[in-house]
Enzyme design. Sequence first.
Site, PDB file in Angstrom:
ATOM      1  N   CYS A   1       0.845  -1.183   0.000  1.00 29.54           N
ATOM      2  CA  CYS A   1       0.000   0.000   0.000  1.00 29.54           C
ATOM      3  C   CYS A   1       0.888   1.243   0.000  1.00 29.54           C
ATOM      4  O   CYS A   1       1.907   1.285   0.698  1.00 29.54           O
ATOM      5  CB  CYS A   1      -0.947   0.113   1.186  1.00 29.54           C
ATOM      6  SG  CYS A   1      -2.086  -1.271   1.302  1.00 29.54           S
TER       7      CYS A   1
ATOM      8  N   ARG B   1       4.105  -0.532  -4.540  1.00 25.72           N
ATOM      9  CA  ARG B   1       3.752  -1.048  -3.213  1.00 25.72           C
ATOM     10  C   ARG B   1       2.375  -1.729  -3.198  1.00 25.72           C
ATOM     11  O   ARG B   1       1.962  -2.290  -2.198  1.00 25.72           O
ATOM     12  CB  ARG B   1       3.742   0.088  -2.195  1.00 25.72           C
ATOM     13  CG  ARG B   1       5.048   0.826  -2.108  1.00 25.72           C
ATOM     14  CD  ARG B   1       4.939   1.960  -1.122  1.00 25.72           C
ATOM     15  NE  ARG B   1       4.764   1.467   0.220  1.00 25.72           N
ATOM     16  CZ  ARG B   1       5.755   1.121   1.027  1.00 25.72           C
ATOM     17  NH1 ARG B   1       6.996   1.241   0.624  1.00 25.72           N
ATOM     18  NH2 ARG B   1       5.514   0.679   2.233  1.00 25.72           N
TER      19      ARG B   1
ATOM     20  N   TRP C   1      -3.102  -2.578  -1.781  1.00 27.27           N
ATOM     21  CA  TRP C   1      -2.825  -4.003  -1.990  1.00 27.27           C
ATOM     22  C   TRP C   1      -3.723  -4.697  -0.978  1.00 27.27           C
ATOM     23  O   TRP C   1      -3.461  -4.656   0.220  1.00 27.27           O
ATOM     24  CB  TRP C   1      -1.350  -4.285  -1.719  1.00 27.27           C
ATOM     25  CG  TRP C   1      -0.895  -5.637  -2.134  1.00 27.27           C
ATOM     26  CD1 TRP C   1      -0.430  -5.995  -3.376  1.00 27.27           C
ATOM     27  CD2 TRP C   1      -0.835  -6.811  -1.328  1.00 27.27           C
ATOM     28  NE1 TRP C   1      -0.100  -7.332  -3.379  1.00 27.27           N
ATOM     29  CE2 TRP C   1      -0.328  -7.857  -2.146  1.00 27.27           C
ATOM     30  CE3 TRP C   1      -1.153  -7.115  -0.012  1.00 27.27           C
ATOM     31  CZ2 TRP C   1      -0.143  -9.156  -1.688  1.00 27.27           C
ATOM     32  CZ3 TRP C   1      -0.972  -8.407   0.451  1.00 27.27           C
ATOM     33  CH2 TRP C   1      -0.470  -9.408  -0.380  1.00 27.27           C
TER      34      TRP C   1
ATOM     35  N   ASN D   1      -1.980   1.485   6.003  1.00 24.34           N
ATOM     36  CA  ASN D   1      -1.158   0.400   5.493  1.00 24.34           C
ATOM     37  C   ASN D   1      -0.929  -0.551   6.661  1.00 24.34           C
ATOM     38  O   ASN D   1      -0.393  -0.134   7.682  1.00 24.34           O
ATOM     39  CB  ASN D   1       0.167   1.014   4.999  1.00 24.34           C
ATOM     40  CG  ASN D   1       1.117  -0.016   4.446  1.00 24.34           C
ATOM     41  OD1 ASN D   1       0.784  -1.181   4.340  1.00 24.34           O
ATOM     42  ND2 ASN D   1       2.303   0.437   4.107  1.00 24.34           N
ATOM     43  N   GLY D   2      -1.380  -1.796   6.537  1.00 28.74           N
ATOM     44  CA  GLY D   2      -1.211  -2.740   7.639  1.00 28.74           C
ATOM     45  C   GLY D   2      -2.484  -3.538   7.848  1.00 28.74           C
ATOM     46  O   GLY D   2      -3.361  -3.573   6.983  1.00 28.74           O
TER      47      GLY D   2
ATOM     48  N   GLU E   1      17.442 -18.383  -7.299  1.00 23.78           N
ATOM     49  CA  GLU E   1      17.110 -16.999  -7.623  1.00 23.78           C
ATOM     50  C   GLU E   1      16.682 -16.875  -9.085  1.00 23.78           C
ATOM     51  O   GLU E   1      15.745 -16.133  -9.417  1.00 23.78           O
ATOM     52  CB  GLU E   1      18.307 -16.084  -7.309  1.00 23.78           C
ATOM     53  CG  GLU E   1      18.217 -14.656  -7.820  1.00 23.78           C
ATOM     54  CD  GLU E   1      17.021 -13.858  -7.288  1.00 23.78           C
ATOM     55  OE1 GLU E   1      16.283 -14.353  -6.433  1.00 23.78           O
ATOM     56  OE2 GLU E   1      16.816 -12.735  -7.786  1.00 23.78           O
TER      57      GLU E   1
ATOM     58  N   LYS F   1      13.186 -15.359 -10.528  1.00 21.11           N
ATOM     59  CA  LYS F   1      13.113 -14.237 -11.472  1.00 21.11           C
ATOM     60  C   LYS F   1      12.236 -14.605 -12.657  1.00 21.11           C
ATOM     61  O   LYS F   1      11.434 -13.810 -13.115  1.00 21.11           O
ATOM     62  CB  LYS F   1      14.507 -13.837 -11.999  1.00 21.11           C
ATOM     63  CG  LYS F   1      15.380 -13.046 -11.055  1.00 21.11           C
ATOM     64  CD  LYS F   1      14.904 -11.643 -10.765  1.00 21.11           C
ATOM     65  CE  LYS F   1      14.026 -11.544  -9.564  1.00 21.11           C
ATOM     66  NZ  LYS F   1      14.531 -11.517  -8.253  1.00 21.11           N
TER      67      LYS F   1
ATOM     68  N   GLU G   1       8.246 -15.207 -11.461  1.00 25.54           N
ATOM     69  CA  GLU G   1       7.430 -14.113 -10.922  1.00 25.54           C
ATOM     70  C   GLU G   1       7.080 -13.069 -11.966  1.00 25.54           C
ATOM     71  O   GLU G   1       6.109 -12.346 -11.817  1.00 25.54           O
ATOM     72  CB  GLU G   1       8.063 -13.475  -9.682  1.00 25.54           C
ATOM     73  CG  GLU G   1       9.360 -12.769  -9.915  1.00 25.54           C
ATOM     74  CD  GLU G   1       9.980 -12.237  -8.634  1.00 25.54           C
ATOM     75  OE1 GLU G   1       9.294 -12.040  -7.628  1.00 25.54           O
ATOM     76  OE2 GLU G   1      11.208 -12.005  -8.641  1.00 25.54           O
TER      77      GLU G   1
ATOM     78  N   HIS H   1      17.209 -37.576  -7.186  1.00 25.12           N
ATOM     79  CA  HIS H   1      16.396 -37.850  -5.990  1.00 25.12           C
ATOM     80  C   HIS H   1      14.944 -37.425  -6.203  1.00 25.12           C
ATOM     81  O   HIS H   1      14.211 -37.261  -5.239  1.00 25.12           O
ATOM     82  CB  HIS H   1      17.005 -37.144  -4.777  1.00 25.12           C
ATOM     83  CG  HIS H   1      18.417 -37.568  -4.518  1.00 25.12           C
ATOM     84  ND1 HIS H   1      18.736 -38.813  -4.029  1.00 25.12           N
ATOM     85  CD2 HIS H   1      19.598 -36.943  -4.740  1.00 25.12           C
ATOM     86  CE1 HIS H   1      20.057 -38.923  -3.931  1.00 25.12           C
ATOM     87  NE2 HIS H   1      20.599 -37.797  -4.367  1.00 25.12           N
TER      88      HIS H   1
ATOM     89  N   LYS I   1       6.012  -4.630  -3.805  1.00 30.74           N
ATOM     90  CA  LYS I   1       7.458  -4.533  -3.566  1.00 30.74           C
ATOM     91  C   LYS I   1       7.847  -4.782  -2.113  1.00 30.74           C
ATOM     92  O   LYS I   1       8.738  -5.546  -1.827  1.00 30.74           O
ATOM     93  CB  LYS I   1       7.920  -3.148  -4.015  1.00 30.74           C
ATOM     94  CG  LYS I   1       9.403  -2.917  -3.841  1.00 30.74           C
ATOM     95  CD  LYS I   1      10.165  -3.378  -5.042  1.00 30.74           C
ATOM     96  CE  LYS I   1      11.653  -3.286  -4.876  1.00 30.74           C
ATOM     97  NZ  LYS I   1      12.297  -4.368  -5.646  1.00 30.74           N
TER      98      LYS I   1
HETATM   99  C1  F6R Z   1      11.746 -10.991  -5.718  1.00 34.12           C
HETATM  100  C2  F6R Z   1      11.547 -10.008  -4.673  1.00 34.12           C
HETATM  101  C3  F6R Z   1      11.186 -10.474  -3.308  1.00 34.12           C
HETATM  102  C4  F6R Z   1      11.988  -9.685  -2.261  1.00 34.12           C
HETATM  103  C5  F6R Z   1      11.521 -10.051  -0.843  1.00 34.12           C
HETATM  104  C6  F6R Z   1      12.357  -9.372   0.216  1.00 34.12           C
HETATM  105  O1  F6R Z   1      12.121 -10.410  -6.930  1.00 34.12           O
HETATM  106  O2  F6R Z   1      11.643  -8.838  -4.908  1.00 34.12           O
HETATM  107  O3  F6R Z   1      11.376 -11.850  -3.151  1.00 34.12           O
HETATM  108  O4  F6R Z   1      13.332  -9.975  -2.422  1.00 34.12           O
HETATM  109  O5  F6R Z   1      10.181  -9.683  -0.694  1.00 34.12           O
HETATM  110  O6  F6R Z   1      12.347  -7.995   0.082  1.00 34.12           O
HETATM  111  P1  F6R Z   1      13.412  -7.098   0.833  1.00 34.12           P
HETATM  112  O7  F6R Z   1      14.738  -7.339   0.214  1.00 34.12           O
HETATM  113  O8  F6R Z   1      12.938  -5.685   0.625  1.00 34.12           O
HETATM  114  O9  F6R Z   1      13.382  -7.509   2.263  1.00 34.12           O
END
Ligand code: F6R
Length: 585
Positions: free
Chosen positions: A2, A28, A72, A98-99, A463, A467, A470, A486, A580
């Site tokens: 949010c 956000r 959100w 927000n929360g 990772e 990428k 998502e 396995h 984010k």
């Molecule tokens: C993936 C991504 C998330 C963040 C995770 C942690 O591309 O962006 O997996 O890495 O939500 O976020 P931070 O680093 O802000 O704690």
Amino acid sequence: MCGIFAYTGESRESGRLIVNGLRSLEYRGYDSWGVALKKNNGQIYLKKAVGKIGQAILPDTNSSIGFGHTRWATHGGVTEKNSHPHHDCQKKIFVVHNGIVENFAHIKNVLSKSGHHFISDTDTEIIAHLIEQKLKKQKSRSQAVLKTFNQITGMNALIVFFPDYEEFYAIKNGSPIVFGKNKKEKIIASDASAIIPYTKKVYFLEDNELLIVTGKEEKLIDKQNKNGTIRYLNLSYDKQDVEVGSYPNFMFKEISEQPKVLRDIINTQRGNLGKTSQIIRKARGSYLIGCGTAYYAAISGSYLFAKIAKRHIDATIGSEFGYLTDFLTEKSLVIALSQSGETIDTISGIKKAREKKAKIMAITNVLGSTLYRISDYRILLQAGPEKCVLATKSFTAKIAVLYLLSHCLNGSYDQGVNQIKKAIGETERLIKSTQIKELANRLKNSQHIYVLGRGVSYPTALESALKIKEVSYIHAEGFASGELKHGVIALIKKGTPVIVYNPTDETYKDTLSSAYEMKARGAYIIGIAEKNSPVFDEFIQVNDCQEAVIIPNVVVAQLLGYYLAVSKGYDPDKPRNLAKSVTVK
Ligand code: F6R
């Protein structure tokens, strides 16, 4: 999660400025949005809409004060009535939030019995009504807001707007709230990046402080209910850093910024990393924690510290760490990795570690963030704002920092710097190349993509899969190549794309064997390696840079995910259902 943006100032176009501010905070959350303004003729203008703000333009409202919210959804579906701002019965008190108000159902029930009428299904709406209820008994708006805030449970950040008095009240105990002002205007927002077009001087609210902002003044009431001091910090980035500029989107901008970010780290962090490595040396038991991409950086760190510095440092997912804190002591060190510095799962783990008196080291990108403030030691990534929902440059920046810390502990810092320089060269070459774009066009109709690696390339595989999935919505799974037999090999059939990380290190031969095993089952092998091999159907060359190879190897997956998303017509900056900064559990 949010975005909140409040404005008061000389402009008569507060609506346009608030919409712009919300647009910059959409990373956000972007399910729906809303704005409440006080027009200069005294009327209230309230607008709510479902979906992204996009190019929305408000009618000419002639207003100099108001606020807005980009949502959100947590409580209540994505509908117009559930979007913020919410208000009390009299439309005198407006709230953006927000929360999660954990005890909202009980409060709503009590307020309903007292005659309050609710429009939405949200937890937020009860805040406006609770303040309204309290103001029936006492006149002080600040005390009504404070008492309301103390009565609600959960992690919350909110702004209350009293249009009649042209006042904002901001308070939080979790998600960030930042305040900034210049000579003509004042802004309160969820993130400093929304304030930078106005000023670089900002104040990050502490938990449970109340900030009161009017056109004339701003006042802080501290946690002890006494007058407090607003201590401003200077942001280290500029307005153009939060704009997309000539790039097609933020994801490509941020992928392209990586060489600069890495150069900045090797040019500016030497002293700080040297000192910080000594803290790690002295600790008795260190733990790396983070969520999502930050967790994969943490696992990479575990391998780097083991291999280069000969130190055992465990890596744990932020949300799991709280269950592992029983063994912590005052000599333990918890190294928390977080781009935003606000991720609730990481912060909660840190708070538990604090109870055990463990020391906390933050590796974060955001000055003034919660993690930054509650830590004993800090390393700022200084990668500049990361606006795309996907973490890209913050990941490689974390890898560079962990790699250099390991080299500091080993007394081989310059060797580490040299390898990062090579990694930068590889990264630049990959970003310019068209090979990955062409590969994405061939893979875009795949249902599954598997990614395989061993040693330092195992977290790279994890990772990379994140990428890809998502942003392109193609199912991708990363695994340690030793795990193939396995279970995972059951999924391989003719044509299944498998990305194989095969750097020229001690994992080389074993990984190559795994590639052959999959090829024998019909897999389409994409080899990412220094040396080509007959087993590869597609070969993406990444030249040797020792363990710093994690950096260009992950860049391959960032680019692949990006081009897959673009070729499928998706917005790479805002993948569905994701926000984010994950500030709610
Ligand atoms: C993936 C991504 C998330 C963040 C995770 C942690 O591309 O962006 O997996 O890495 O939500 O976020 P931070 O680093 O802000 O704690």
